[in-house]
Design a protein around this motif. Structure first.
Motif, PDB file in Angstrom:
ATOM      1  N   VAL A 123       0.876  -1.171   0.000  1.00 59.75           N
ATOM      2  CA  VAL A 123       0.000   0.000   0.000  1.00 59.75           C
ATOM      3  C   VAL A 123       0.911   1.218   0.000  1.00 59.75           C
ATOM      4  N   THR A 124       0.772   2.079  -1.023  1.00 57.53           N
ATOM      5  CA  THR A 124       1.632   3.262  -1.113  1.00 57.53           C
ATOM      6  C   THR A 124       0.903   4.545  -0.733  1.00 57.53           C
ATOM      7  N   SER A 125      -0.426   4.534  -0.804  1.00 58.63           N
ATOM      8  CA  SER A 125      -1.209   5.701  -0.388  1.00 58.63           C
ATOM      9  C   SER A 125      -2.582   5.219   0.049  1.00 58.63           C
ATOM     10  N   PRO A 126      -2.901   5.339   1.342  1.00 59.54           N
ATOM     11  CA  PRO A 126      -4.183   4.842   1.848  1.00 59.54           C
ATOM     12  C   PRO A 126      -5.368   5.699   1.391  1.00 59.54           C
ATOM     13  N   TYR A 127      -6.535   5.206   1.705  1.00 63.54           N
ATOM     14  CA  TYR A 127      -7.805   5.904   1.466  1.00 63.54           C
ATOM     15  C   TYR A 127      -7.950   7.033   2.477  1.00 63.54           C
ATOM     16  N   GLY A 128      -8.420   8.188   2.030  1.00 64.32           N
ATOM     17  CA  GLY A 128      -8.684   9.299   2.950  1.00 64.32           C
ATOM     18  C   GLY A 128      -7.884  10.542   2.588  1.00 64.32           C
TER      19      GLY A 128
ATOM     20  N   LEU B  97     -16.562   4.203  -1.021  1.00 62.98           N
ATOM     21  CA  LEU B  97     -16.535   3.321   0.136  1.00 62.98           C
ATOM     22  C   LEU B  97     -15.080   3.076   0.501  1.00 62.98           C
ATOM     23  N   ASP B  98     -14.827   2.691   1.722  1.00 65.86           N
ATOM     24  CA  ASP B  98     -13.460   2.405   2.167  1.00 65.86           C
ATOM     25  C   ASP B  98     -12.952   1.166   1.425  1.00 65.86           C
ATOM     26  N   PRO B  99     -12.009   1.342   0.493  1.00 66.00           N
ATOM     27  CA  PRO B  99     -11.549   0.195  -0.285  1.00 66.00           C
ATOM     28  C   PRO B  99     -10.721  -0.785   0.529  1.00 66.00           C
ATOM     29  N   ALA B 100     -10.065  -0.307   1.585  1.00 65.18           N
ATOM     30  CA  ALA B 100      -9.282  -1.213   2.436  1.00 65.18           C
ATOM     31  C   ALA B 100     -10.222  -2.170   3.159  1.00 65.18           C
ATOM     32  N   ALA B 101     -11.298  -1.640   3.721  1.00 63.80           N
ATOM     33  CA  ALA B 101     -12.283  -2.502   4.386  1.00 63.80           C
ATOM     34  C   ALA B 101     -12.914  -3.459   3.382  1.00 63.80           C
ATOM     35  N   TYR B 102     -13.140  -2.973   2.175  1.00 67.17           N
ATOM     36  CA  TYR B 102     -13.731  -3.808   1.119  1.00 67.17           C
ATOM     37  C   TYR B 102     -12.836  -5.006   0.806  1.00 67.17           C
ATOM     38  N   LEU B 103     -11.518  -4.746   0.794  1.00 61.25           N
ATOM     39  CA  LEU B 103     -10.551  -5.820   0.502  1.00 61.25           C
ATOM     40  C   LEU B 103     -10.150  -6.608   1.747  1.00 61.25           C
ATOM     41  N   GLY B 104     -10.496  -6.084   2.925  1.00 57.83           N
ATOM     42  CA  GLY B 104     -10.115  -6.759   4.166  1.00 57.83           C
ATOM     43  C   GLY B 104      -8.652  -6.574   4.517  1.00 57.83           C
ATOM     44  N   ILE B 105      -8.094  -5.382   4.177  1.00 50.49           N
ATOM     45  CA  ILE B 105      -6.690  -5.103   4.492  1.00 50.49           C
ATOM     46  C   ILE B 105      -6.602  -3.839   5.350  1.00 50.49           C
ATOM     47  N   ARG B 106      -5.429  -3.588   5.907  1.00 51.05           N
ATOM     48  CA  ARG B 106      -5.201  -2.390   6.711  1.00 51.05           C
ATOM     49  C   ARG B 106      -5.127  -1.160   5.803  1.00 51.05           C
TER      50      ARG B 106
ATOM     51  N   PRO C 258      -3.940 -13.243   6.784  1.00 48.81           N
ATOM     52  CA  PRO C 258      -5.383 -13.327   7.040  1.00 48.81           C
ATOM     53  C   PRO C 258      -6.029 -11.962   6.821  1.00 48.81           C
ATOM     54  N   ALA C 259      -7.231 -11.965   6.272  1.00 47.97           N
ATOM     55  CA  ALA C 259      -7.938 -10.712   6.010  1.00 47.97           C
ATOM     56  C   ALA C 259      -8.261 -10.007   7.314  1.00 47.97           C
ATOM     57  N   ALA C 260      -8.153  -8.687   7.288  1.00 47.30           N
ATOM     58  CA  ALA C 260      -8.542  -7.885   8.446  1.00 47.30           C
ATOM     59  C   ALA C 260     -10.054  -7.935   8.572  1.00 47.30           C
ATOM     60  N   GLU C 261     -10.538  -7.893   9.802  1.00 44.79           N
ATOM     61  CA  GLU C 261     -11.981  -7.915   9.995  1.00 44.79           C
ATOM     62  C   GLU C 261     -12.571  -6.599   9.537  1.00 44.79           C
ATOM     63  N   SER C 262     -13.690  -6.659   8.859  1.00 41.32           N
ATOM     64  CA  SER C 262     -14.344  -5.452   8.376  1.00 41.32           C
ATOM     65  C   SER C 262     -14.858  -4.616   9.531  1.00 41.32           C
ATOM     66  N   ASN C 263     -14.525  -3.319   9.522  1.00 36.93           N
ATOM     67  CA  ASN C 263     -15.047  -2.399  10.528  1.00 36.93           C
ATOM     68  C   ASN C 263     -16.554  -2.304  10.415  1.00 36.93           C
ATOM     69  N   THR C 264     -17.084  -2.470   9.194  1.00 35.53           N
ATOM     70  CA  THR C 264     -18.519  -2.377   8.990  1.00 35.53           C
ATOM     71  C   THR C 264     -19.232  -3.478   9.766  1.00 35.53           C
ATOM     72  N   ALA C 265     -18.711  -4.704   9.696  1.00 32.98           N
ATOM     73  CA  ALA C 265     -19.330  -5.814  10.418  1.00 32.98           C
ATOM     74  C   ALA C 265     -19.317  -5.554  11.924  1.00 32.98           C
ATOM     75  N   TRP C 266     -18.190  -5.041  12.443  1.00 32.76           N
ATOM     76  CA  TRP C 266     -18.068  -4.764  13.877  1.00 32.76           C
ATOM     77  C   TRP C 266     -19.042  -3.677  14.283  1.00 32.76           C
ATOM     78  N   SER C 267     -19.158  -2.589  13.482  1.00 34.44           N
ATOM     79  CA  SER C 267     -20.049  -1.488  13.842  1.00 34.44           C
ATOM     80  C   SER C 267     -21.512  -1.916  13.733  1.00 34.44           C
ATOM     81  N   ASP C 268     -21.837  -2.755  12.739  1.00 34.29           N
ATOM     82  CA  ASP C 268     -23.212  -3.259  12.634  1.00 34.29           C
ATOM     83  C   ASP C 268     -23.589  -4.053  13.877  1.00 34.29           C
ATOM     84  N   GLU C 269     -22.637  -4.846  14.363  1.00 28.87           N
ATOM     85  CA  GLU C 269     -22.868  -5.637  15.574  1.00 28.87           C
ATOM     86  C   GLU C 269     -23.054  -4.728  16.784  1.00 28.87           C
ATOM     87  N   ALA C 270     -22.251  -3.648  16.849  1.00 28.98           N
ATOM     88  CA  ALA C 270     -22.353  -2.701  17.968  1.00 28.98           C
ATOM     89  C   ALA C 270     -23.703  -1.995  17.961  1.00 28.98           C
TER      90      ALA C 270
END
Length: 201
Positions: free
Chosen positions: A12-17, A126-135, A146-158
């Motif tokens: 990753v050379t330039s993150p989202y945001g 949309l956050d492409p890192a979350a979409y791909l499951g990466i940092r 291993p894929a990073a856990e989606s923040n969306t799934a965690w926030s939906d659960e919260a």
């Protein structure tokens, strides 16, 4: 979850945001990736909606240069930009992992990379890192990491937990409100209790 758009390790050379480019703070609607294998692969199955090079600088998408957009099976539009070469055509059906093109540096680019961007049907990024499951940070990503856990799934659960416990409620239009005004301390306490309830604290 989508797969990585390269078969081998990536950087990753330039993150989202927000980022600083040419001395100015700018919004970066995608994530920039460099693959060891230059072949760019479909992250999600779907239908090719766009396959073109834009050279007219009056067109806002000229910065993407040679790019492909796939309407994914999940309803999102996935953009693969700065390609040296495209290998698909509009209307073509692709599966996750199919080769779409070759990584390059066309358009507004400072070296070979893939600008990977995801937009919903309302054209919101949309956050492409979350979409791909990466940092979403500069650094190396191993293809077998291993894929990073989606923040969306965690926030939906919260949100579901908070609604079930009477802490927040919905107005029927997709908006959530707190049952009563709360302080930052109370909100942090709520988050900590939720994390403990799912074994994260």
């Amino acid at each position: 979850m989508a797969r990585l758009p390269f078969n081998n390790d990536i950087r990753v050379t330039s993150p989202y945001g927000w980022r600083v480019l040419d001395g100015q703070r700018q919004w970066h609607g995608g994530i920039d990736l460099v693959g060891e294998d230059y072949r760019i692969r479909a992250a999600m199955g779907g239908t090719v909606a766009v396959s073109q090079i834009v050279e007219d600088r009056a067109n806002a998408t000229w910065q993407w240069g040679n790019y492909v957009c796939v309407l994914g099976d999940d309803g999102n539009y996935i953009y693969y930009c700065h390609m040296a070469e495209r290998r698909v055509h509009v209307g073509q059906r692709v599966k996750a992992g199919d080769i779409l093109g070759i990584m390059g540096s066309t358009g507004y680019s400072f070296g070979d990379h893939l600008h990977f961007e995801v937009r919903d049907s309302a054209n919101r990024t949309l956050d492409p890192a979350a979409y791909l499951g990466i940092r979403n940070e500069v650094g190396e990503i191993s293809a077998d990491e291993p894929a990073a856990e989606s923040n969306t799934a965690w926030s939906d659960e919260a949100v579901a937990w908070a609604e079930a416990n009477g802490i927040i409620y919905g107005d029927g239009n997709g908006n959530l409100m707190l049952d009563e005004p709360c302080t930052r301390r109370q909100m942090v306490t709520f988050l900590h209790r939720f994390a403990k309830s799912i074994g994260r604290a």
